[in-house]
Design a protein around this motif. Structure first.
Motif, PDB file in Angstrom:
ATOM      1  N   GLY A   1       0.802  -1.227   0.000  1.00  0.00           N
ATOM      2  CA  GLY A   1       0.000   0.000   0.000  1.00  0.00           C
ATOM      3  C   GLY A   1       0.827   1.265   0.000  1.00  0.00           C
ATOM      4  O   GLY A   1       0.380   2.302  -0.504  1.00  0.00           O
ATOM      5  N   LYS A   2       2.023   1.178   0.566  1.00  0.00           N
ATOM      6  CA  LYS A   2       2.896   2.356   0.654  1.00  0.00           C
ATOM      7  C   LYS A   2       3.158   2.958  -0.724  1.00  0.00           C
ATOM      8  O   LYS A   2       3.250   4.177  -0.886  1.00  0.00           O
ATOM      9  CB  LYS A   2       4.224   1.951   1.304  1.00  0.00           C
ATOM     10  CG  LYS A   2       5.012   3.087   1.900  1.00  0.00           C
ATOM     11  CD  LYS A   2       4.416   3.490   3.229  1.00  0.00           C
ATOM     12  CE  LYS A   2       5.305   4.500   3.936  1.00  0.00           C
ATOM     13  NZ  LYS A   2       4.695   4.991   5.189  1.00  0.00           N
ATOM     14  N   LYS A   3       3.258   2.110  -1.727  1.00  0.00           N
ATOM     15  CA  LYS A   3       3.536   2.576  -3.094  1.00  0.00           C
ATOM     16  C   LYS A   3       2.412   3.441  -3.647  1.00  0.00           C
ATOM     17  O   LYS A   3       2.618   4.270  -4.535  1.00  0.00           O
ATOM     18  CB  LYS A   3       3.732   1.380  -4.032  1.00  0.00           C
ATOM     19  CG  LYS A   3       4.899   0.482  -3.708  1.00  0.00           C
ATOM     20  CD  LYS A   3       5.050  -0.609  -4.756  1.00  0.00           C
ATOM     21  CE  LYS A   3       3.851  -1.529  -4.808  1.00  0.00           C
ATOM     22  NZ  LYS A   3       4.026  -2.649  -5.792  1.00  0.00           N
ATOM     23  N   PHE A   4       1.196   3.239  -3.116  1.00  0.00           N
ATOM     24  CA  PHE A   4       0.021   3.930  -3.644  1.00  0.00           C
ATOM     25  C   PHE A   4      -0.568   4.939  -2.653  1.00  0.00           C
ATOM     26  O   PHE A   4      -1.648   5.477  -2.884  1.00  0.00           O
ATOM     27  CB  PHE A   4      -1.066   2.901  -4.001  1.00  0.00           C
ATOM     28  CG  PHE A   4      -0.602   1.821  -4.945  1.00  0.00           C
ATOM     29  CD1 PHE A   4      -0.507   2.065  -6.313  1.00  0.00           C
ATOM     30  CD2 PHE A   4      -0.236   0.570  -4.469  1.00  0.00           C
ATOM     31  CE1 PHE A   4      -0.078   1.075  -7.178  1.00  0.00           C
ATOM     32  CE2 PHE A   4       0.192  -0.426  -5.320  1.00  0.00           C
ATOM     33  CZ  PHE A   4       0.281  -0.180  -6.682  1.00  0.00           C
ATOM     34  N   GLY A   5       0.139   5.188  -1.561  1.00  0.00           N
ATOM     35  CA  GLY A   5      -0.368   6.107  -0.550  1.00  0.00           C
ATOM     36  C   GLY A   5      -1.550   5.549   0.218  1.00  0.00           C
ATOM     37  O   GLY A   5      -2.390   6.298   0.732  1.00  0.00           O
ATOM     38  N   LYS A   6      -1.607   4.212   0.338  1.00  0.00           N
ATOM     39  CA  LYS A   6      -2.707   3.548   1.050  1.00  0.00           C
ATOM     40  C   LYS A   6      -2.159   2.943   2.339  1.00  0.00           C
ATOM     41  O   LYS A   6      -1.166   2.221   2.308  1.00  0.00           O
ATOM     42  CB  LYS A   6      -3.311   2.436   0.189  1.00  0.00           C
ATOM     43  CG  LYS A   6      -3.898   2.897  -1.144  1.00  0.00           C
ATOM     44  CD  LYS A   6      -4.234   1.681  -2.016  1.00  0.00           C
ATOM     45  CE  LYS A   6      -4.861   2.075  -3.336  1.00  0.00           C
ATOM     46  NZ  LYS A   6      -6.248   2.519  -3.187  1.00  0.00           N
ATOM     47  N   ASP A   7      -2.827   3.200   3.462  1.00  0.00           N
ATOM     48  CA  ASP A   7      -2.317   2.636   4.717  1.00  0.00           C
ATOM     49  C   ASP A   7      -3.409   2.104   5.642  1.00  0.00           C
ATOM     50  O   ASP A   7      -3.128   1.701   6.771  1.00  0.00           O
ATOM     51  CB  ASP A   7      -1.481   3.675   5.477  1.00  0.00           C
ATOM     52  CG  ASP A   7      -2.244   4.955   5.760  1.00  0.00           C
ATOM     53  OD1 ASP A   7      -3.482   4.990   5.614  1.00  0.00           O
ATOM     54  OD2 ASP A   7      -1.589   5.949   6.135  1.00  0.00           O
ATOM     55  N   GLU A   8      -4.655   2.081   5.197  1.00  0.00           N
ATOM     56  CA  GLU A   8      -5.738   1.581   6.035  1.00  0.00           C
ATOM     57  C   GLU A   8      -6.051   0.127   5.715  1.00  0.00           C
ATOM     58  O   GLU A   8      -5.977  -0.308   4.561  1.00  0.00           O
ATOM     59  CB  GLU A   8      -6.996   2.428   5.860  1.00  0.00           C
ATOM     60  CG  GLU A   8      -6.870   3.832   6.431  1.00  0.00           C
ATOM     61  CD  GLU A   8      -8.147   4.636   6.298  1.00  0.00           C
ATOM     62  OE1 GLU A   8      -8.171   5.769   6.830  1.00  0.00           O
ATOM     63  OE2 GLU A   8      -9.113   4.152   5.662  1.00  0.00           O
ATOM     64  N   ILE A   9      -6.407  -0.612   6.752  1.00  0.00           N
ATOM     65  CA  ILE A   9      -6.804  -2.017   6.611  1.00  0.00           C
ATOM     66  C   ILE A   9      -8.202  -2.196   7.181  1.00  0.00           C
ATOM     67  O   ILE A   9      -8.508  -1.685   8.260  1.00  0.00           O
ATOM     68  CB  ILE A   9      -5.810  -2.944   7.332  1.00  0.00           C
ATOM     69  CG1 ILE A   9      -4.463  -2.961   6.586  1.00  0.00           C
ATOM     70  CG2 ILE A   9      -6.362  -4.361   7.457  1.00  0.00           C
ATOM     71  CD1 ILE A   9      -3.370  -3.733   7.294  1.00  0.00           C
ATOM     72  N   ILE A  10      -9.038  -2.903   6.453  1.00  0.00           N
ATOM     73  CA  ILE A  10     -10.397  -3.229   6.899  1.00  0.00           C
ATOM     74  C   ILE A  10     -10.409  -4.668   7.409  1.00  0.00           C
ATOM     75  O   ILE A  10      -9.883  -5.571   6.765  1.00  0.00           O
ATOM     76  CB  ILE A  10     -11.416  -3.092   5.750  1.00  0.00           C
ATOM     77  CG1 ILE A  10     -11.415  -1.683   5.148  1.00  0.00           C
ATOM     78  CG2 ILE A  10     -12.813  -3.507   6.215  1.00  0.00           C
ATOM     79  CD1 ILE A  10     -12.024  -0.616   6.022  1.00  0.00           C
ATOM     80  N   ALA A  11     -11.008  -4.864   8.587  1.00  0.00           N
ATOM     81  CA  ALA A  11     -11.218  -6.211   9.125  1.00  0.00           C
ATOM     82  C   ALA A  11     -12.647  -6.276   9.666  1.00  0.00           C
ATOM     83  O   ALA A  11     -13.369  -5.278   9.629  1.00  0.00           O
ATOM     84  CB  ALA A  11     -10.202  -6.514  10.216  1.00  0.00           C
ATOM     85  N   PHE A  12     -13.043  -7.439  10.181  1.00  0.00           N
ATOM     86  CA  PHE A  12     -14.472  -7.628  10.459  1.00  0.00           C
ATOM     87  C   PHE A  12     -14.778  -8.110  11.871  1.00  0.00           C
ATOM     88  O   PHE A  12     -13.961  -8.758  12.530  1.00  0.00           O
ATOM     89  CB  PHE A  12     -15.069  -8.589   9.427  1.00  0.00           C
ATOM     90  CG  PHE A  12     -15.003  -8.034   8.040  1.00  0.00           C
ATOM     91  CD1 PHE A  12     -15.882  -7.058   7.628  1.00  0.00           C
ATOM     92  CD2 PHE A  12     -14.011  -8.447   7.166  1.00  0.00           C
ATOM     93  CE1 PHE A  12     -15.797  -6.505   6.356  1.00  0.00           C
ATOM     94  CE2 PHE A  12     -13.914  -7.910   5.895  1.00  0.00           C
ATOM     95  CZ  PHE A  12     -14.817  -6.932   5.486  1.00  0.00           C
TER      96      PHE A  12
END
Length: 312
Positions: free
Chosen positions: A117-128
């Motif tokens: 995700g770092k490559k795309f500026g993404k750092d959030e994770i969804i879990a349930f």
């Protein structure tokens, strides 16, 4: 002093032990100190897929022990390569990383997701909600159950817990910051709850729109436990990353992370590792487990699945 009293005196009391002193296992049975036989429906908490004393697994273990029990991961190891090839041939994934356990496979998957995700500026994770991914801090960070989390705060930042099987809620929470979605396609510890078709369909629709990783926790449901190699195969989808463990090592500590072409080049030399991950004896046992299950056991799993379904 009896063994139960000794245990209480010298161990951290983290397990509610059963009051049975097991001396050995035989096939699908456990035998206690008085010679009484018990049909083992716990199966080592999902580990002993072939029961106790399987000849093929024992043979693989003994043969590898004669060669070497441990070898640094600085060396290429034939048992690792053989098991990795089997997993890739069976699943179509591109890369494998071996771990010691399911929890370590989840930790590896979190690191892989964050680094990707770092490559795309993404750092959030969804879990349930109501999920179970292990006892380590990363795994606990994915979970919402107070029973396991209380007293261990603070957890990893950037992890959002969403209600399981709620397609509308997941659509509200996923966005361009989402790096990955972690889920069990069949929740195990949460009560044997399968994901709904609409829920899975929505997640994969959103993956196309927002470009994130879908990470499948197949630690309990993998290796044909649902009649297919992975539980997600029942849904006609393919996640980007898969965590495996439980029966993989034939009773020895072994887990694995499988990744597709999206993540194939994320880990580079020195960016991740494991001293004991992919132990050669465990990998040899793993090869024997897979071959043994393929040798007629899969059909029995399917027939037993149909049998129980008709009676629920």
């Amino acid at each position: 002093m009896q063994i139960f009293e000794i245990e209480k005196e010298i161990f951290f009391q983290t397990y509610k032990r059963l009051g049975v002193y097991i001396k050995r296992g035989e096939g699908v049975y456990l035998i206690d100190s008085d010679g009484k036989k018990y049909l083992d429906l716990i199966s080592g908490i999902g580990v002993n897929a072939l029961g106790y004393g399987n000849e093929s697994v024992k043979k693989a273990i003994f043969e590898q022990v004669e060669k070497f029990i441990h070898l640094s991961n600085l060396f290429v190891q034939e048992p690792q390569v053989e098991l990795a090839k089997l997993l890739i041939e069976l699943t179509g994934y591109k890369k494998v990383f071996f771990t010691n356990s399911g929890a370590e496979a989840i930790e590896t998957s979190i690191k892989l997701t964050r680094k990707w995700g770092k490559k795309f500026g993404k750092d959030e994770i969804i879990a349930f909600s109501n999920s179970f991914h292990g006892r380590t801090m990363g795994a606990l960070s994915l979970m919402d159950r107070a029973k396991y989390r209380e007293g261990y705060e603070p957890f990893l930042p950037g992890i959002i817990n969403v209600k399981y099987n709620d397609a509308e809620e997941i659509e509200k929470r996923i966005n361009n910051k989402t790096a990955g979605v972690f889920l069990e396609f069949v929740q195990g510890e949460g009560g044997i709850v399968p994901a709904s078709e609409s829920f899975i369909k929505k997640i994969f629709e959103l993956r196309e729109k927002f470009n994130f990783l879908v990470v499948a926790d197949e630690i309990q449901s993998g290796l044909w436990r649902t009649g297919k190699f992975f539980a997600f195969e029942h849904y006609g989808v393919k996640p980007d990353v898969v965590a495996l463990a439980k029966p993989l090592g034939g009773g020895l500590p072994l887990g694995a992370v499988l990744g597709n072409e999206k993540v194939a080049d994320v880990f580079t030399v020195g960016t991740h590792g494991s001293t004991f991950g992919g132990n050669p004896v465990a990998c040899s046992a793993g090869c024997a487990v897979i071959k043994e299950i393929q040798n007629g056991i899969i059909e029995n799993v399917k027939s037993m699945c149909d049998y129980f379904k008709k009676r629920t």
